[in-house]
Structures are given as structure tokens and as C-alpha cells.
Design a protein around this motif. Structure first.
Motif, PDB file in Angstrom:
ATOM      1  N   GLY A 229      -4.429  -9.495   6.008  1.00 21.47           N
ATOM      2  CA  GLY A 229      -5.806  -9.269   6.434  1.00 21.47           C
ATOM      3  C   GLY A 229      -5.889  -8.116   7.425  1.00 21.47           C
ATOM      4  N   ILE A 230      -7.062  -7.534   7.531  1.00 23.18           N
ATOM      5  CA  ILE A 230      -7.255  -6.352   8.378  1.00 23.18           C
ATOM      6  C   ILE A 230      -8.261  -6.667   9.476  1.00 23.18           C
TER       7      ILE A 230
ATOM      8  N   TYR B 214     -11.383  -8.059   7.464  1.00 21.02           N
ATOM      9  CA  TYR B 214     -11.290  -8.232   6.013  1.00 21.02           C
ATOM     10  C   TYR B 214     -10.230  -9.294   5.717  1.00 21.02           C
ATOM     11  N   SER B 215     -10.481 -10.123   4.730  1.00 21.40           N
ATOM     12  CA  SER B 215      -9.568 -11.223   4.428  1.00 21.40           C
ATOM     13  C   SER B 215      -8.207 -10.747   3.935  1.00 21.40           C
TER      14      SER B 215
ATOM     15  N   LYS C 232      -9.895  -2.688   0.159  1.00 21.67           N
ATOM     16  CA  LYS C 232      -9.968  -1.691  -0.910  1.00 21.67           C
ATOM     17  C   LYS C 232     -11.233  -1.879  -1.748  1.00 21.67           C
ATOM     18  N   THR C 233     -11.585  -3.123  -2.009  1.00 19.96           N
ATOM     19  CA  THR C 233     -12.813  -3.422  -2.748  1.00 19.96           C
ATOM     20  C   THR C 233     -14.032  -2.944  -1.958  1.00 19.96           C
ATOM     21  N   HIS C 234     -14.009  -3.180  -0.651  1.00 20.76           N
ATOM     22  CA  HIS C 234     -15.126  -2.767   0.203  1.00 20.76           C
ATOM     23  C   HIS C 234     -15.326  -1.253   0.173  1.00 20.76           C
TER      24      HIS C 234
ATOM     25  N   LEU D 184     -15.275 -10.283   6.295  1.00 19.06           N
ATOM     26  CA  LEU D 184     -15.486 -11.429   7.169  1.00 19.06           C
ATOM     27  C   LEU D 184     -16.378 -11.109   8.358  1.00 19.06           C
ATOM     28  N   THR D 185     -16.258  -9.894   8.898  1.00 20.20           N
ATOM     29  CA  THR D 185     -17.022  -9.509  10.085  1.00 20.20           C
ATOM     30  C   THR D 185     -17.417  -8.045  10.009  1.00 20.20           C
TER      31      THR D 185
END
Length: 146
Positions: free
Chosen positions: A37-38, A93-94, A100-102, A73-74
Motif C-alpha cells: 500500500g502507498i 492507496y490500498s 496505478k489504476t488511479h 482510501l484517502t
């Protein structure tokens, strides 16, 4: 002053959105954060003449990302009190795949391409949760920071 009002509207909109999500069955179910996660602080300096327009883009992409992407997520945007052109966005990000999708999403690409000329500087500062640094010793149950 207009930028301050926009920021206030942004915060109130975010609160209203979160409250409405808690009350609706259409809420996007968020994923748990994976090992990859990031957690990121995006530090953005916007040229003053573009601040209001930039805030509109940022509000739109943040709202759409939270509403439509389970792996986002935020998105928590803040302005510096002394210099409102300094924007910091807490993003989580989860997983790396969710990130990458975002960045491949239509709404992110609209934001990125639409604001390129507005951004004076950009720093992407990846973070790690402090909880991963804390270990509990069994016999005494005292927290130790490594």
C-alpha cells in the motif's frame, strides 16, 4: 479571499460527502491496505493566478477518486495558513496496483493534464505508518520504538 472560501467549501463538501456515504447503501466499499500500500504526501505549489482553478480541479479529482475507486482510501487536501498556494494532499492507496489504476483513470488524467501549467513545484513524499515501527514486548507489554 476567494481561495479561502473555496477551501472552506472543499472541506465542507468533504464532510458532507463522508456523512452522506455513511448514510447510503451506494457507498464504495474500501479495500484494506496491503503490504505494498502507498501513503503519500503530495506537496504542490500552485502559481497564485491559477489557485482558484486548481482547487476546482483538485476537488473534482479527489471526490471522484473516493467515490469510484475502492483502492483509493484517502484524499485529504490542505492549504498552508501562511501561503495558500502551498497545497499538501494526504493520499493513501490500498496497493501499488490501486495507485496505478488511479493514475490511469480518466478523472486523474483530466486533472493532471488540466493543471500542468498551474503547478510551480511538485514533491511526492512517500511515507510509512509509525505503527510498523512499534513493537510490543510480551512480558512487560511496553511499546518500544525501533
Amino acid at each position: 479571499m476567494a481561495a479561502k472560501n473555496k477551501f472552506t467549501i472543499l472541506i465542507l463538501s468533504a464532510i458532507l460527502f463522508l456523512v452522506s456515504c455513511a448514510l447510503t447503501e451506494n457507498m464504495v466499499e474500501k479495500e484494506k491496505m496491503a503490504d505494498d500500500g502507498i501513503i503519500r504526501l503530495s506537496k504542490i505549489e500552485v502559481y497564485p493566478q491559477y489557485l482558484d482553478e486548481y482547487l476546482e480541479f483538485a476537488t473534482e479529482v479527489g471526490t471522484k477518486s473516493l467515490q469510484t475507486e475502492p483502492g483509493v482510501l484517502t484524499m485529504y487536501a490542505m492549504q498552508d495558513k501562511e501561503n495558500p498556494c502551498m497545497i499538501t494532499i494526504l493520499e493513501t492507496y490500498s496497493s501499488h496496483e490501486a495507485y496505478k489504476t488511479h493514475i490511469a483513470s480518466e478523472h486523474f488524467q483530466k486533472y493532471k493534464q488540466g493543471t500542468l501549467h498551474m503547478v510551480k513545484t511538485l514533491q511526492l513524499c512517500d511515507q510509512m505508518p509509525m505503527l510498523s515501527l512499534i513493537h510490543i514486548s510480551e512480558p512487560t507489554r511496553h511499546a518500544q520504538i525501533s
